[in-house]
Design an enzyme around this catalytic site. Sequence first.
Site, short mmCIF file in Angstrom:
data_model
loop_
_atom_site.label_atom_id
_atom_site.label_comp_id
_atom_site.label_asym_id
_atom_site.label_seq_id
_atom_site.Cartn_x
_atom_site.Cartn_y
_atom_site.Cartn_z
N ASP A 1 -18.85 6.63 -30.11
CA ASP A 1 -19.11 7.99 -30.60
C ASP A 1 -18.56 8.25 -31.99
OD1 ASP A 1 -16.50 7.82 -29.31
OD2 ASP A 1 -16.33 9.97 -29.74
N ASP B 1 -13.27 5.54 -32.12
CA ASP B 1 -12.70 4.75 -31.02
C ASP B 1 -13.77 3.85 -30.40
OD1 ASP B 1 -14.29 6.44 -29.56
OD2 ASP B 1 -12.64 7.66 -28.79
N TYR C 1 -14.95 15.23 -24.27
CA TYR C 1 -16.27 15.85 -24.39
C TYR C 1 -16.54 16.70 -23.16
CZ TYR C 1 -16.94 13.01 -28.51
OH TYR C 1 -16.81 12.45 -29.76
N GLU D 1 -12.17 11.72 -39.40
CA GLU D 1 -12.91 10.93 -38.40
C GLU D 1 -14.41 11.19 -38.53
OE1 GLU D 1 -11.58 11.32 -34.33
OE2 GLU D 1 -12.64 9.49 -33.74
#
Length: 493
Positions: free
Chosen positions: A77, A80, A229, A469
């Site tokens: 995603d 990570d 999420y 990120e």
Amino acid sequence: MIQKLSYSLLFCVFLLLNHHCATATLNYADALEKSILFFEAQRSGQLPPNQRVTWRGNSGLSDGSSNQVDLVGGYYDAGDNVKFGLPMAFTTTMLAWSVIEFGNMMSGQLDNARAAVRWGSDYLLKAATATPDSLYVQVADPNQDHRCWERPEDMDTPRNVYRVTAQNPGSDVAAETAAALAAASIVFKDSDSAYSAKLLQAATKVFDFANRYRGSYSDSLNSVVCPFYCSYSGYHDELLWGASWLHHASENTSYMSYIQSNGHTLGAEDDDYSFSWDDKRVGTKVLLSKEFLQNRIDALQVYKVHSDNYICSLVPGSNGFQSHYTPGGLLFKGSDSNLQYVTSTTFLLLTYAKYLTTNGGSISCGSTTVPAKDLISLAKKQVDYILGQNPAGTSYMVGFGNQYPLHVHHRGSSLPALRDHPGRISCNDGFQYLYSGSPNPNLLVGAIVGGPDSGDGFSDDRNNHRQTEPATYINAPFVGALAFFAGNPNIWH
Ligand SMILES: *[C@@H]1O[C@H](CO)[C@@H](O)[C@H](O)[C@H]1NC(C)=O
């Protein structure tokens, strides 16, 4: 003619005031190419021979084996090594929607964009069809994954597999998966009709599963999906969104009946303004507005009305305006990965402008009318800000322009590549790279990061994950927006 001329003059004066006149012409085609390239860096599984991001290698090759299923492939995603089903499905839906609306403006990039959709839809197809009456929604426990800073190529954290079933339902993730498969089936309708039919068939089944066994995956799988999420908005929004995509993709009239009978209960009249991997309400309204504008189905007028409300909330000076912009002009929704909202909003602005322009229609904000061109100029401002025309003078797309983030919060990009450092770097040894002040050794070209704060400030620090990120769902809607401006480079002249 005179009006157009003064428009572009004004624009240049504005740019002069901001000391950015020299960069007034952004290379949108270059940004488009890079925005798609980013998805290759996020690939999990066996990489193909034509892989262009060569600092990446194969990874996750036994994903699913603990459950005797094949879950190899798909996308990580963000920074990570977890494969999260909800954002992956939303990413795939938005990539597909980008191709559906703006694929004809992608010229040389259309095949790459289709390949990016397919990397997602191939995986979602496996996840949806591996075991009857269940959907695989995640590979790896994020609590364990986040305890390590490892390259995906040599990760050794458990690759636990999670699924939703009739007893442990997940209508949110399942209906988003249905949306992704349905949208992808439209993308491949002409270029690969057999694949398209397979996607549509799987979409139909997984939507039925989502609708029949109702519940949120945040309840069924709480400890591994929350707070990562978590489906904060529940599953109503995804059911309506999934049905809308199935209506678009199929000729089956049952989805329009479903929308008409359930729309009210599922949020047709809610005015919520954060289009994201979690909340699909406003995206559904824009999508169904197209249907209203084209076919004038009275029952769908509500979606046009609420799409208008959404636009009014965004356009400064209009009746109903209620958004925040930074002093530099960036839409600001929150300090955690704000650019995801900017790219999704930009996409909806351009898509709604397209629907209105194609079918004739305008936006009512109380007694005032907002023309479609105002949506395009607001979208352009957001795109240009992201690409470098902002007070910090930095592009928020890695590898685009002269100045961009160098300390991106991303394991693969920040650790040395396998070819430079063949020996494994263990879970704990990797953290020295997270905390190091050196620039990332592997340029994550095309990645858009979380972005600046409410005062246009940005700290290029690898441990500042809210700002540095990247994520697949930040980029996905931006692919469509960039295609629009790459295809209309002289929109201001
Ligand atoms: C239309 O969709 C419904 C719901 O999935 C299904 O029961 C029906 O068989 C479909 N009809 C056609 C003609 O495919």
